[in-house]
Write a protein that holds these residues in place. Structure first.
Motif, PDB file in Angstrom:
ATOM      1  N   TRP A 242       0.824  -1.208   0.000  1.00 24.32           N
ATOM      2  CA  TRP A 242       0.000   0.000   0.000  1.00 24.32           C
ATOM      3  C   TRP A 242       0.862   1.264   0.000  1.00 24.32           C
ATOM      4  O   TRP A 242       1.636   1.507   0.928  1.00 24.32           O
ATOM      5  N   LYS A 243       0.701   2.052  -1.034  1.00 20.65           N
ATOM      6  CA  LYS A 243       1.412   3.321  -1.153  1.00 20.65           C
ATOM      7  C   LYS A 243       0.436   4.492  -1.033  1.00 20.65           C
ATOM      8  O   LYS A 243      -0.746   4.357  -1.388  1.00 20.65           O
ATOM      9  N   HIS A 244       0.962   5.600  -0.534  1.00 24.27           N
ATOM     10  CA  HIS A 244       0.157   6.817  -0.362  1.00 24.27           C
ATOM     11  C   HIS A 244       0.493   7.759  -1.520  1.00 24.27           C
ATOM     12  O   HIS A 244       1.622   8.239  -1.623  1.00 24.27           O
ATOM     13  N   VAL A 245      -0.482   8.008  -2.369  1.00 24.09           N
ATOM     14  CA  VAL A 245      -0.278   8.851  -3.549  1.00 24.09           C
ATOM     15  C   VAL A 245      -1.330   9.950  -3.541  1.00 24.09           C
ATOM     16  O   VAL A 245      -2.504   9.700  -3.224  1.00 24.09           O
ATOM     17  N   GLU A 246      -0.936  11.173  -3.893  1.00 24.37           N
ATOM     18  CA  GLU A 246      -1.881  12.282  -3.881  1.00 24.37           C
ATOM     19  C   GLU A 246      -1.754  13.108  -5.157  1.00 24.37           C
ATOM     20  O   GLU A 246      -0.666  13.203  -5.738  1.00 24.37           O
ATOM     21  N   VAL A 247      -2.869  13.694  -5.566  1.00 25.51           N
ATOM     22  CA  VAL A 247      -2.945  14.461  -6.809  1.00 25.51           C
ATOM     23  C   VAL A 247      -3.128  15.934  -6.476  1.00 25.51           C
ATOM     24  O   VAL A 247      -3.998  16.301  -5.673  1.00 25.51           O
ATOM     25  N   GLN A 248      -2.301  16.782  -7.105  1.00 24.10           N
ATOM     26  CA  GLN A 248      -2.407  18.228  -6.914  1.00 24.10           C
ATOM     27  C   GLN A 248      -3.442  18.789  -7.885  1.00 24.10           C
ATOM     28  O   GLN A 248      -3.361  18.599  -9.093  1.00 24.10           O
ATOM     29  N   ILE A 249      -4.439  19.483  -7.323  1.00 19.97           N
ATOM     30  CA  ILE A 249      -5.526  20.060  -8.113  1.00 19.97           C
ATOM     31  C   ILE A 249      -5.489  21.587  -7.984  1.00 19.97           C
ATOM     32  O   ILE A 249      -5.161  22.133  -6.931  1.00 19.97           O
ATOM     33  N   ILE A 250      -5.861  22.273  -9.059  1.00 20.39           N
ATOM     34  CA  ILE A 250      -6.076  23.712  -9.011  1.00 20.39           C
ATOM     35  C   ILE A 250      -7.345  24.020  -9.801  1.00 20.39           C
ATOM     36  O   ILE A 250      -7.604  23.408 -10.850  1.00 20.39           O
ATOM     37  N   GLY A 251      -8.170  24.923  -9.283  1.00 22.10           N
ATOM     38  CA  GLY A 251      -9.424  25.266  -9.955  1.00 22.10           C
ATOM     39  C   GLY A 251      -9.744  26.735  -9.820  1.00 22.10           C
ATOM     40  O   GLY A 251      -9.233  27.421  -8.924  1.00 22.10           O
ATOM     41  N   ASP A 252     -10.586  27.225 -10.722  1.00 21.98           N
ATOM     42  CA  ASP A 252     -10.981  28.637 -10.669  1.00 21.98           C
ATOM     43  C   ASP A 252     -12.462  28.819 -10.348  1.00 21.98           C
ATOM     44  O   ASP A 252     -13.020  29.906 -10.506  1.00 21.98           O
ATOM     45  N   GLY A 253     -13.099  27.739  -9.868  1.00 20.14           N
ATOM     46  CA  GLY A 253     -14.523  27.804  -9.554  1.00 20.14           C
ATOM     47  C   GLY A 253     -15.392  27.293 -10.673  1.00 20.14           C
ATOM     48  O   GLY A 253     -16.563  26.966 -10.460  1.00 20.14           O
ATOM     49  N   THR A 254     -14.840  27.237 -11.867  1.00 18.73           N
ATOM     50  CA  THR A 254     -15.556  26.694 -13.031  1.00 18.73           C
ATOM     51  C   THR A 254     -14.775  25.527 -13.618  1.00 18.73           C
ATOM     52  O   THR A 254     -15.298  24.413 -13.750  1.00 18.73           O
ATOM     53  N   ASP A 255     -13.535  25.779 -13.971  1.00 15.71           N
ATOM     54  CA  ASP A 255     -12.681  24.744 -14.542  1.00 15.71           C
ATOM     55  C   ASP A 255     -11.686  24.246 -13.485  1.00 15.71           C
ATOM     56  O   ASP A 255     -11.303  24.996 -12.564  1.00 15.71           O
ATOM     57  N   VAL A 256     -11.266  22.994 -13.654  1.00 20.28           N
ATOM     58  CA  VAL A 256     -10.254  22.422 -12.764  1.00 20.28           C
ATOM     59  C   VAL A 256      -9.203  21.712 -13.601  1.00 20.28           C
ATOM     60  O   VAL A 256      -9.468  21.299 -14.740  1.00 20.28           O
ATOM     61  N   ASN A 257      -8.026  21.584 -13.051  1.00 21.00           N
ATOM     62  CA  ASN A 257      -6.952  20.874 -13.730  1.00 21.00           C
ATOM     63  C   ASN A 257      -6.065  20.232 -12.674  1.00 21.00           C
ATOM     64  O   ASN A 257      -6.084  20.624 -11.502  1.00 21.00           O
ATOM     65  N   HIS A 258      -5.279  19.258 -13.096  1.00 22.21           N
ATOM     66  CA  HIS A 258      -4.339  18.620 -12.180  1.00 22.21           C
ATOM     67  C   HIS A 258      -2.913  19.038 -12.533  1.00 22.21           C
ATOM     68  O   HIS A 258      -2.632  19.480 -13.644  1.00 22.21           O
ATOM     69  N   LEU A 259      -2.035  18.913 -11.587  1.00 21.04           N
ATOM     70  CA  LEU A 259      -0.603  19.156 -11.801  1.00 21.04           C
ATOM     71  C   LEU A 259       0.185  17.915 -11.376  1.00 21.04           C
ATOM     72  O   LEU A 259       1.167  17.999 -10.655  1.00 21.04           O
ATOM     73  N   TRP A 260      -0.307  16.779 -11.809  1.00 20.34           N
ATOM     74  CA  TRP A 260       0.304  15.478 -11.569  1.00 20.34           C
ATOM     75  C   TRP A 260       0.256  15.094 -10.099  1.00 20.34           C
ATOM     76  O   TRP A 260      -0.535  15.636  -9.349  1.00 20.34           O
ATOM     77  N   GLU A 261       1.074  14.139  -9.726  1.00 14.79           N
ATOM     78  CA  GLU A 261       0.923  13.510  -8.415  1.00 14.79           C
ATOM     79  C   GLU A 261       2.234  13.485  -7.647  1.00 14.79           C
ATOM     80  O   GLU A 261       3.312  13.712  -8.200  1.00 14.79           O
ATOM     81  N   ARG A 262       2.106  13.229  -6.342  1.00 12.00           N
ATOM     82  CA  ARG A 262       3.240  13.027  -5.449  1.00 12.00           C
ATOM     83  C   ARG A 262       3.049  11.699  -4.720  1.00 12.00           C
ATOM     84  O   ARG A 262       1.920  11.248  -4.534  1.00 12.00           O
ATOM     85  N   GLU A 263       4.149  11.103  -4.287  1.00  9.71           N
ATOM     86  CA  GLU A 263       4.073   9.901  -3.459  1.00  9.71           C
ATOM     87  C   GLU A 263       4.609  10.227  -2.077  1.00  9.71           C
ATOM     88  O   GLU A 263       5.662  10.842  -1.940  1.00  9.71           O
ATOM     89  N   CYS A 264       3.875   9.803  -1.052  1.00 12.48           N
ATOM     90  CA  CYS A 264       4.201  10.175   0.337  1.00 12.48           C
ATOM     91  C   CYS A 264       4.146   8.951   1.241  1.00 12.48           C
ATOM     92  O   CYS A 264       3.548   8.988   2.316  1.00 12.48           O
ATOM     93  N   SER A 265       4.759   7.850   0.833  1.00 15.11           N
ATOM     94  CA  SER A 265       4.636   6.599   1.573  1.00 15.11           C
ATOM     95  C   SER A 265       5.548   6.511   2.788  1.00 15.11           C
ATOM     96  O   SER A 265       5.295   5.696   3.680  1.00 15.11           O
ATOM     97  N   VAL A 266       6.629   7.287   2.832  1.00 15.04           N
ATOM     98  CA  VAL A 266       7.524   7.247   3.997  1.00 15.04           C
ATOM     99  C   VAL A 266       6.894   8.098   5.095  1.00 15.04           C
ATOM    100  O   VAL A 266       6.871   9.328   5.017  1.00 15.04           O
TER     101      VAL A 266
END
Length: 696
Positions: free
Chosen positions: A195-219
């Motif tokens: 089991w790994k801990h992975v998270e996705v960075q999101i940014i939005g302007d209230g109408t549109d949203v986009n991602h800025l890829w992911e990070r891994e935080c398993s340690v």
């Protein structure tokens, strides 16, 4: 002119203040007693009455109104996920973050799970519980292990894993004590191998949203991340479902600002089983590894010249976040060139969290004081340091000094390295940790950090294998090996250059700009120094209590007084032969000078002492009984079992327990020990007597 109040402290406050200043905004900082290094980066600073005011909506709003601010930025932690703060603002002040309706869902772990479930996004089995009994019933239905979580927990607080029914009630109590809202839920524990801990960075302007890829935080240690990498070790194909799920939820929430959507992924399953975990509706500690940095020279005494742009995508996340809430409130993702799908991440970044903790004592907080001379930051191409152990240059100021207390998080700094490959980023990280110095290299400071853990992790074969076998409990299973690897490497890194004659070291180590007799820090001590010691008891006459003695230093092994002093001495009150001694200064808060408390004898196994500074939350019934007026009615006293919590105390909003070393009864309770008071390291909590010696 926009004017922003940063309702936070430490490195994230500096991060936001810098970004706002670069945009031409006026800035206002908040600070408290002995915690103000970040305020030098602001145009204006307002002092809060207590650290608790960072969680006081009324105090924050009052500060913003009095300073005539147009914006409030909450940073992370404190009120950053509370709908109460934006709801308390009128139209003249803009909250830099998601709307109250979004925060209401995103900050509540159960409501976030409900949202994911409604969108057919997989979640672990779980339910809200009102009591330990209800939690036990649910755990039996889904099977152990389970995790108890506070709905409003974070940073490792309000979370406990339970492997068997016998430990569930105690875990429930500790989570409840760490939850401001006193609301908990239980879910199936998806931890350990695979089991790994992975998270996705999101940014939005209230109408549109986009991602800025992911990070891994398993340690992680105690369910709090200490190392983050970007991108993760997952393939782009395996990441795609996480990206899609994040965007689906963010669009449903009409998300505005920065946010992180977290997942657990099992890499040992053929189809990469994954579940949604939670939403963090704010900027995160680990945001630095998602963007790109330009190089800047690093002064060894400060980090003021560092850029504040992140690593792998070329986006300054905090700058973009602030711009989305600019005065006209019409900036969109398109305006920021963030509307289209981002290109694949370039290079690899690693973030290491440097904390003031003792890994050999369960990562307990190590409070203390650091001065400018105690700190040496790494530098060079591809290395960035974000820290609050710094200050903006101010003419006429003395050497900077920082206090690591018990009220705030133990984070001291974040070291971020960037390389074209994972291996290159790793080598830069190892080199950076070997260059880093916090509190001296020759034992003159007792401040403990996790540097050896981080270095040992980077040297471990599992990390060198691109982290494929590192899961969320990996550090707990391998801590002893990791510590040994890191300690050995740290020791080797501290060797003196060849040709330097160690005999030239003086027993007098002056401060820069100080002179002998100035009263500043180290003092001149030489073998043969004679001292006269007078001892007296308060409240008695001099003839009754005064005793005079002579002490002479026969040898000096190390002089770093007041932090440390060792050698040998002779005295008129002990054996006439020289006695070797080592004197070290505790970096924890001291025992009250008023005599309200007493010290535990570390040589007496029946003395139960406080291992660190903290606020007493709960006393064992036997201690409360021993403090009650004696009736001597012959009733049997309450027995304290070995391993049973004698006292619960809170440090950095996390509850810790002090357990009994044996089966026994409480002979007496230490002076001043009661619920609600803050006790220092070494305080006597109680004196026990073993069961077989107690009166029945």
């Amino acid at each position: 002119m926009p004017k922003v109040l940063v309702a936070n402290r430490g490195e994230i406050a500096i991060r936001v203040l810098r970004a706002a200043s670069e945009l031409g905004w006026d800035t206002v900082a908040l600070y408290t007693e002995n915690d103000f290094s970040h305020d030098t980066f602001a145009d204006q600073a307002i002092k809060l009455n207590t650290p608790a005011d960072y969680l006081n909506v009324e105090a924050i709003v009052k500060a913003a109104v009095n300073a005539q601010c147009t914006h409030i930025h909450p940073g992370y932690g404190f009120l950053s996920e509370s709908p109460a703060l934006p709801l308390a603002l009128d139209s003249s002040i803009t909250y830099i973050g998601p709307s109250p309706s979004t925060l209401r869902i995103a900050s509540d772990k159960m409501l976030s799970r409900d949202l994911a479930d409604s969108l057919n996004i997989p979640i672990a089995p779980g339910r809200r519980v009102q009591s330990a009994h209800e939690a036990q019933d649910f755990a039996r239905s889904i099977g152990y292990p389970v995790i108890i979580k506070a709905l409003d927990g974070g940073g490792g607080r309000g979370i406990r894993i339970v492997n068997e029914e016998g430990s569930l009630e105690e875990a429930f109590k500790r989570c409840l004590g760490e939850s401001p809202s006193k609301q908990l839920f239980v879910e199936k524990a998806l931890t350990g191998p695979g089991w790994k801990h992975v998270e996705v960075q999101i940014i939005g302007d209230g109408t549109d949203v986009n991602h800025l890829w992911e990070r891994e935080c398993s340690v992680q240690r105690r369910f709090q991340k200490i190392v983050e990498i970007a991108p993760s070790h997952l393939s782009r194909e395996d990441v795609r479902p996480l990206l899609d799920a994040s965007l689906k939820m963010a669009k449903k929430l009409q998300y505005k600002g920065l946010g992180t959507f977290e997942f657990l992924v099992n890499v040992d399953t053929p189809r990469r089983q994954w579940v949604f975990l939670e939403i963090n509706p704010r900027v995160q500690v680990e945001h630095t590894v998602t963007g790109k940095t330009f190089e800047a020279p690093l002064n060894q005494r400060s980090v003021d010249a560092l850029s504040t742009i992140e690593e792998i995508t070329g986006v300054d996340l905090v700058r973009a976040q602030i711009l989305l809430f600019s005065p006209n409130n019409k900036v969109t993702l398109s305006d920021l060139s963030l509307l289209n799908p981002p290109p694949p991440p370039k290079g690899h970044a690693i973030q290491l969290r440097i904390t003031a903790e003792d890994p050999e004592k369960g990562f307990q907080l190590s409070p203390g004081t650091l001065r400018g001379r105690d700190v040496n930051w790494p530098g060079g191409r591809g290395v960035r340091v974000d820290t609050w152990l710094t200050s903006a240059p101010i003419d006429g100021t003395e050497e900077p000094q920082w206090t690591i207390g018990t009220e705030f998080d133990s984070l001291l700094a974040k070291i971020i390295t960037k390389g074209a490959t994972f291996e290159e980023a790793t080598e830069k990280a190892k080199r950076s940790l070997r260059e880093l110095r916090l509190g001296g290299t020759n034992g003159t400071s007792k401040l403990k950090t996790n540097i050896a853990v981080l270095l040992g992790m980077l040297l471990h074969h599992d990390w060198r294998a691109a982290g494929g076998t590192i899961d969320t409990l990996w550090l707990e299973r391998n801590l002893a090996t990791v510590l040994q690897l890191g300690s050995n490497s740290t020791t080797k890194a501290r060797r003196r250059p060849k040709g330097l004659d160690a005999s030239v070291q003086s027993t007098y180590l002056p401060d820069p700009g100080s002179s002998p007799g100035s009263g500043k820090n180290n003092v001149l001590l030489q073998p043969g120094s004679l001292f006269h010691l007078t001892l007296s008891t308060p409240g008695q006459t001099a003839s009754q209590s005064t005793k005079k003695h002579a002490i002479t230093l026969t040898t000096i092994g190390q002089n770093a007084f007041p932090e440390a002093l060792s050698g040998s001495f002779q005295s008129t009150f002990l054996d006439s032969k020289p006695i070797e001694f080592t004197l070290t200064q505790s970096t924890s808060a001291s025992i009250s000078s008023s005599g309200d408390f007493e010290l535990a004898d570390p040589n007496d196994p029946m003395h139960v002492g406080a291992p660190m500074t903290g606020k007493i939350v709960e006393l064992h019934a036997a201690l409360r009984e021993a403090q009650a007026p004696s009736t001597d009615d012959g009733k049997r006293r309450t027995l304290v079992r070995k391993g049973e919590p004698v006292l619960v105390f809170s440090v950095m909003k996390m509850e810790n327990v002090i357990v009994s070393p044996c089966d026994g009864y409480v002979r007496r309770v230490g002076a001043g020990v009661r619920a609600g008071v803050i006790i220092g390291e070494g305080t006597l909590i109680c004196v026990l007597e073993e069961r077989n010696t107690s009166r029945l």
